[in-house]
Motif scaffolding. Structure first.
Motif, PDB file in Angstrom:
ATOM      1  N   UNK A  32       2.449  -5.088  -0.995  1.00 43.97           N
ATOM      2  CA  UNK A  32       2.635  -3.926  -0.115  1.00 43.97           C
ATOM      3  C   UNK A  32       3.505  -4.260   1.093  1.00 43.97           C
ATOM      4  N   UNK A  43       6.865  -2.063   1.878  1.00 45.10           N
ATOM      5  CA  UNK A  43       7.071  -1.302   3.108  1.00 45.10           C
ATOM      6  C   UNK A  43       8.385  -1.708   3.756  1.00 45.10           C
ATOM      7  N   UNK A  95       2.806   7.810  -1.844  1.00 46.71           N
ATOM      8  CA  UNK A  95       3.938   7.090  -1.244  1.00 46.71           C
ATOM      9  C   UNK A  95       5.111   8.039  -1.025  1.00 46.71           C
ATOM     10  N   UNK A 111       5.160   4.999   9.779  1.00 47.08           N
ATOM     11  CA  UNK A 111       5.141   4.762   8.337  1.00 47.08           C
ATOM     12  C   UNK A 111       4.565   3.384   8.028  1.00 47.08           C
ATOM     13  N   UNK A 112       5.037   2.380   8.767  1.00 47.97           N
ATOM     14  CA  UNK A 112       4.558   1.014   8.537  1.00 47.97           C
ATOM     15  C   UNK A 112       3.063   0.905   8.795  1.00 47.97           C
ATOM     16  N   UNK A 153       1.342   2.595   5.949  1.00 49.53           N
ATOM     17  CA  UNK A 153       1.508   1.919   4.672  1.00 49.53           C
ATOM     18  C   UNK A 153       0.720   0.614   4.624  1.00 49.53           C
ATOM     19  N   UNK A 154       0.786  -0.144   5.720  1.00 47.12           N
ATOM     20  CA  UNK A 154       0.143  -1.458   5.708  1.00 47.12           C
ATOM     21  C   UNK A 154      -1.366  -1.345   5.916  1.00 47.12           C
ATOM     22  N   UNK A 199      -2.730   2.279   3.294  1.00 48.56           N
ATOM     23  CA  UNK A 199      -2.405   2.167   1.873  1.00 48.56           C
ATOM     24  C   UNK A 199      -2.594   0.736   1.365  1.00 48.56           C
ATOM     25  N   UNK A 200      -2.121  -0.229   2.172  1.00 47.67           N
ATOM     26  CA  UNK A 200      -2.183  -1.618   1.719  1.00 47.67           C
ATOM     27  C   UNK A 200      -3.468  -2.337   2.106  1.00 47.67           C
ATOM     28  N   UNK A 239      -4.365  -3.908   4.810  1.00 43.51           N
ATOM     29  CA  UNK A 239      -4.183  -5.232   5.415  1.00 43.51           C
ATOM     30  C   UNK A 239      -4.902  -5.305   6.751  1.00 43.51           C
ATOM     31  N   UNK A 297      -1.504  -8.624  10.847  1.00 44.34           N
ATOM     32  CA  UNK A 297      -0.284  -8.460  10.062  1.00 44.34           C
ATOM     33  C   UNK A 297       0.328  -7.090  10.324  1.00 44.34           C
TER      34      UNK A 297
END
Lengths: 505, 163
Positions: free
Chosen positions: A393, A397, B84, B107-108, B111-112, B115-116, B118, B122
């Motif tokens: 991911x 991104x 996405x 967005x980052x 997304x991170x 969605x991701x 994390x 990070x």
């Protein structure tokens, strides 16, 4: 010894500190991109192209060529360490690279891949140097009729040799060509295909927008589903003893390596073929010629050497028609061609006469890129092992951000960013339905040349269509095109006549 | 799989018909005056080939006996891909209005983190680091201005400092 003089001049360009630095940066970036599963040279070049404005044009193309080269080396890394090909071109490397890694020989496999890539790259660059100038000389005699015939030939190789669904290939070629006509008519200057009256379409659809869409956004969407779980990385340790052993081992396989290089170079020149089939063919032939074919697939070093020499040789081979004829031999070189046009350099035979500094600078930088790639590759192996552990991911991104900003930067229009997203989603769906993407991109890049040469010929010949077959060279090209085009149909007829039960397709 | 194949081919048929309709704005036939085809001929006839090819793909799909058992989309993939794409649409819509330096970090972050899944370290590192890199790479080095929208006034002191 005119050739040597040219080459020496070229080295004077490519050995300047700026260009050397660019080559080292390029191969390093390329190695990382190539090593990432799913991303290959074409994705790397598409994503990086917009930000090459930072250096002068002739250095920019060297940077892209270095990325191309680096990605070719890098593809092997994830094939060996993850068992997932880093790029489609490295599929054949997984056959023996993965078993070697599982046997605890990951380091040796990586060394073999890097050194074999170096041998393949070097042999093919020598071939490239020998063939480039003579081929450009022949191409000097080409008029618009020959240009048209040659573009037609490039497309029909996809139909005849591409191996994809013929109807879907034809569809993608026509779609790419139709998209290339958006904007202003080349001859009359009138606007055409201005969809929804959007002013953004007046300047046409840039190849960059399609490439970033398909190979950036589309590729990542495609990998989202194939990479649900984090892959397991095989640790690799590298010692000088292993390096020495690897080089000694490689020395026993000169026949495989030289055969793979020459095969790769010539297969790479064909637009529809390229590095992936070249590597697979080379693997197959190495297995046939081997004294111990039963060891293939179980982790023999020969099975890594054969595809790796070949795919690197093919990447150089595909540069040859791009530079000398202006017809790219692969999607990646199509992007390089588009980039060159963007920077005001028109690839083709005239380039050798008008810009010899640039041409020979580029050719000699292929030599330096090869040396840089093998050294950087071997030195950074521990770093690659670490980078491959990066969660998917994070990579996604960052690629998305680069696609959006990189798509905006050249034209500074949001219109292009929306188009990129559209092409990304469209390309993703088409690819999922087995439509090949390479002919689409190639068609968009070559479309304007095809239409221009076709209409120029007809205007100068007062509308005589037979002009294309009356000229000997263009007539020959057209005849070969017709054969390629009919090839899949002949197969059908043959099967129908034979009434044999068709094998599962 | 066959249904998806047909739907996509049908969509391509509609697209090519749309192209053909657009191409007729310029002459599509042979132009007797200059020799050679008119300005609309290339797009028109290429789209016509596309139309016929798409038709052939549909016809063929009815003549195949065995369907590939794989489904085109499984539920999980479809959801991930749609989410996405949706987030990209939101980001690009926001860009001209709120500026790249708000849209892209948002967005980052999404997304991170969402969605991701994390960790914060990070996520924040990348969310805050990326815009700084973009600013120095594109605006300062390449002199390419990214859209700022209503955040433009905030950048005036930065412009004064770096240009």
């Amino acid at each position: 010894m005119e050739l040597m003089a040219h080459l020496a001049d070229g080295f004077a360009t490519s050995l300047t500190s700026l260009n050397l630095l660019i080559v080292v940066i390029g191969v390093t970036v390329g190695l990382f991109i190539g090593a990432m599963p799913g991303l290959g040279s074409v994705n790397g070049v598409a994503i990086i192209l917009p930000i090459t404005f930072i250096v002068p044009p002739s250095s920019a193309i060297i940077l892209l060529a270095a990325i191309y080269y680096g990605a070719m080396y890098g593809g092997a890394i994830s094939s060996i360490l993850l068992g997932i090909p880093g790029a489609s071109t490295a599929v054949a490397t997984t056959f023996d690279g993965r078993p070697m890694a599982q046997k605890g020989q990951a380091g040796l496999a990586l060394i073999a891949a890097a050194c074999a890539s170096f041998v393949g790259g070097t042999i093919s660059v020598v071939l490239f140097t020998l063939f480039a100038a003579p081929l450009a000389d022949v191409a000097l005699a080409f008029g618009p009729a020959e240009e048209f015939a040659l573009v037609l030939l490039a497309f029909t190789t996809f139909v005849g040799l591409g191996g994809d669904d013929v109807l879907k290939t034809l569809m993608m070629i026509c779609l790419g060509l139709a998209l290339s006509t958006v904007g202003l008519d080349l001859i009359s200057g009138q606007p055409r295909l201005i969809f929804f009256d959007q002013p953004g379409f007046y300047s046409g659809i840039s190849f960059l927008v399609l490439a970033i869409g398909v190979y950036g956004i589309g590729e990542i969407l495609y990998t989202i589903e194939t990479q649900k779980s984090a892959p397991s990385v095989t640790p690799a340790k590298l010692t000088f003893g292993e390096l020495w052993y690897g080089v000694k081992e490689l020395n026993k396989h000169w026949k495989t390596m030289s055969f793979g290089s020459i095969l790769g170079f010539f297969v790479g020149m064909l637009p529809a073929a390229g590095a992936t089939p070249a590597a697979l063919m080379s693997y197959g032939i190495a297995k046939l010629m081997s004294k111990t074919p039963e060891r293939f697939g179980k982790g023999t070093i020969e099975g890594v050497i054969a595809p790796e020499t070949s795919n690197n040789a093919a990447s150089t081979g595909s540069l040859l028609p791009m530079l000398t004829l202006g017809i790219p031999g692969s999607p990646t070189t199509a992007l390089l061609l588009g980039g060159m046009v963007m920077w005001g350099l028109v690839p083709g035979p005239m380039l050798f006469i008008e810009q010899p500094d640039f041409v020979w600078g580029l050719i000699s930088s292929l030599y330096t890129a090869n040396v840089a790639a093998v050294l950087v590759n071997l030195a950074l192996i521990p770093l690659f092992v670490w980078a491959l552990r990066m969660p998917f991911t994070v990579l996604c991104s960052l690629v998305f951000i680069l696609c959006i900003v990189g798509g905006f930067a050249p034209s500074q229009k949001m219109h292009d960013v929306w188009l990129i997203l559209g092409f990304g989603v469209g390309g993703y769906l088409l690819r999922k339905a087995d439509y090949p993407m390479a002919p689409l991109v190639l068609a968009l890049v070559l479309g304007p040349l095809m239409e221009k040469s076709f209409r120029q010929t007809l205007i100068s010949e007062q509308g005589n269509v037979l002009a294309f077959i009356e000229r000997p060279l263009s007539g020959t090209f057209i005849a070969i095109s017709v054969i390629f085009f009919l090839l899949p149909m002949l197969k059908h007829v043959n099967r129908w006549l034979g009434r044999k039960p068709s094998p599962a397709e | 799989m066959l249904t998806a194949d047909r739907v996509i081919a049908a969509a391509l048929m509609v697209l090519s018909a749309y192209f053909m309709w657009h191409a007729t704005a310029l002459p599509i036939g042979w132009n007797g005056m200059t020799g050679g085809p008119g300005g609309g001929a290339f797009p028109f006839w290429l789209s016509a080939i596309m139309f016929v090819t798409a038709g052939a793909i549909i016809v063929r799909s009815f003549r195949i006996k065995f369907d590939n058992p794989d489904t085109f989309f499984d539920q999980e993939t479809l959801r991930a891909v749609l989410v996405v794409i949706g987030s990209l649409v939101v980001t690009i819509t926001l860009m001209p209005w709120a500026g790249a330096y708000i849209a892209l970090p948002l967005f980052l972050l999404w997304y991170l983190k969402v969605f991701g899944k994390h960790g914060w370290t990070l996520t924040l590192l990348l969310t805050l680091g990326t815009p700084v890199f973009l600013f120095f790479f594109f605006e300062v080095t390449l002199k390419i201005l990214l859209p700022k929208g209503f955040t433009e006034p905030l950048f005036i002191p930065l412009y004064a400092r770096f240009f």
